[in-house]
Design a protein around this motif. Structure first.
Motif, PDB file in Angstrom:
ATOM      1  N   SER A 161      -4.757  -3.757  -6.899  1.00 55.88           N
ATOM      2  CA  SER A 161      -6.095  -4.349  -7.042  1.00 55.88           C
ATOM      3  C   SER A 161      -6.158  -5.840  -6.762  1.00 55.88           C
ATOM      4  O   SER A 161      -7.186  -6.341  -6.297  1.00 55.88           O
ATOM      5  CB  SER A 161      -6.668  -4.051  -8.428  1.00 55.88           C
ATOM      6  N   ALA A 162      -5.089  -6.581  -7.019  1.00 59.02           N
ATOM      7  CA  ALA A 162      -5.111  -8.031  -6.817  1.00 59.02           C
ATOM      8  C   ALA A 162      -4.623  -8.460  -5.433  1.00 59.02           C
ATOM      9  O   ALA A 162      -4.651  -9.652  -5.123  1.00 59.02           O
ATOM     10  CB  ALA A 162      -4.260  -8.707  -7.892  1.00 59.02           C
ATOM     11  N   LEU A 163      -4.227  -7.501  -4.596  1.00 57.92           N
ATOM     12  CA  LEU A 163      -3.734  -7.863  -3.265  1.00 57.92           C
ATOM     13  C   LEU A 163      -4.850  -8.482  -2.430  1.00 57.92           C
ATOM     14  O   LEU A 163      -6.013  -8.069  -2.497  1.00 57.92           O
ATOM     15  CB  LEU A 163      -3.151  -6.648  -2.555  1.00 57.92           C
ATOM     16  N   GLU A 164      -4.487  -9.463  -1.621  1.00 55.85           N
ATOM     17  CA  GLU A 164      -5.462 -10.218  -0.837  1.00 55.85           C
ATOM     18  C   GLU A 164      -6.286  -9.345   0.112  1.00 55.85           C
ATOM     19  O   GLU A 164      -7.487  -9.569   0.295  1.00 55.85           O
ATOM     20  CB  GLU A 164      -4.735 -11.302  -0.031  1.00 55.85           C
ATOM     21  N   LYS A 165      -5.661  -8.340   0.734  1.00 59.01           N
ATOM     22  CA  LYS A 165      -6.363  -7.511   1.727  1.00 59.01           C
ATOM     23  C   LYS A 165      -7.068  -6.298   1.120  1.00 59.01           C
ATOM     24  O   LYS A 165      -7.687  -5.516   1.838  1.00 59.01           O
ATOM     25  CB  LYS A 165      -5.385  -7.041   2.793  1.00 59.01           C
ATOM     26  N   GLU A 166      -6.983  -6.131  -0.195  1.00 53.24           N
ATOM     27  CA  GLU A 166      -7.588  -4.968  -0.847  1.00 53.24           C
ATOM     28  C   GLU A 166      -9.104  -5.141  -0.913  1.00 53.24           C
ATOM     29  O   GLU A 166      -9.615  -6.227  -1.219  1.00 53.24           O
ATOM     30  CB  GLU A 166      -7.004  -4.818  -2.254  1.00 53.24           C
TER      31      GLU A 166
END
Length: 154
Positions: free
Chosen positions: A111-116
């Motif tokens: 959920s915290a990934l930049e591309k999500e």
């Protein structure tokens, strides 16, 4: 199929959403240029809208960007709808609460990934098979027109 009035639809659709619950793993089908793909997704439901997250680099993201028509499927339920990107998952506190509650591992990993990115599916039509007194019935909810029908399959 004989459709029933709007009041019956509202009651039956509300009951369906309660039975569905807050979250399930479902098959998401997307398509672009006559190329259809399907995959398992972790989906949460809030107020009749179905949410999932995915990475901008995934094939499904490219399909969703070019064609918003999707289908979600689980067991005896098929949901056809329109899908739209709503932003990053962490920008929606209620989504995060539900997603973490239903899918804690996925929430923590992705959920915290930049591309999500977060997507919302607005149902247009829900279809499910029921077995009443051992007889198969097809239940259809036209969400867009707010109509309900149930017919025994003979």
């Amino acid at each position: 199929m004989d459709y029933q009035n709007r009041a019956i639809f509202e009651d039956m659709y509300k009951m369906f959403l309660q039975e569905f619950g807050q979250g399930r793993k479902m098959v998401l089908s997307t398509s672009l240029s006559d190329y259809v793909t399907s995959r398992m997704m972790s989906v949460v439901q809030r107020d009749g809208i179905f949410y999932f997250q995915t990475d901008r680099e995934m094939h499904k993201y490219k399909q969703l960007s070019g064609n918003p028509h999707v289908a979600l499927c689980i067991e005896n339920i098929q949901i056809e709808g329109l899908c739209s990107e709503t932003g990053c998952p962490l920008e929606d506190a209620e989504f995060c609460r539900l997603y973490e509650e239903c899918f804690p591992g996925s929430f923590q990993r992705y959920s915290a990934l930049e591309k999500e990115r977060l997507f919302a599916v607005t149902p247009l039509r829900v279809e499910r098979w029921l077995y009443l007194d051992g007889r198969p019935c097809l239940e259809e909810m036209d969400v867009k027109q707010r109509r309900y029908a149930r017919k025994e399959y003979i």
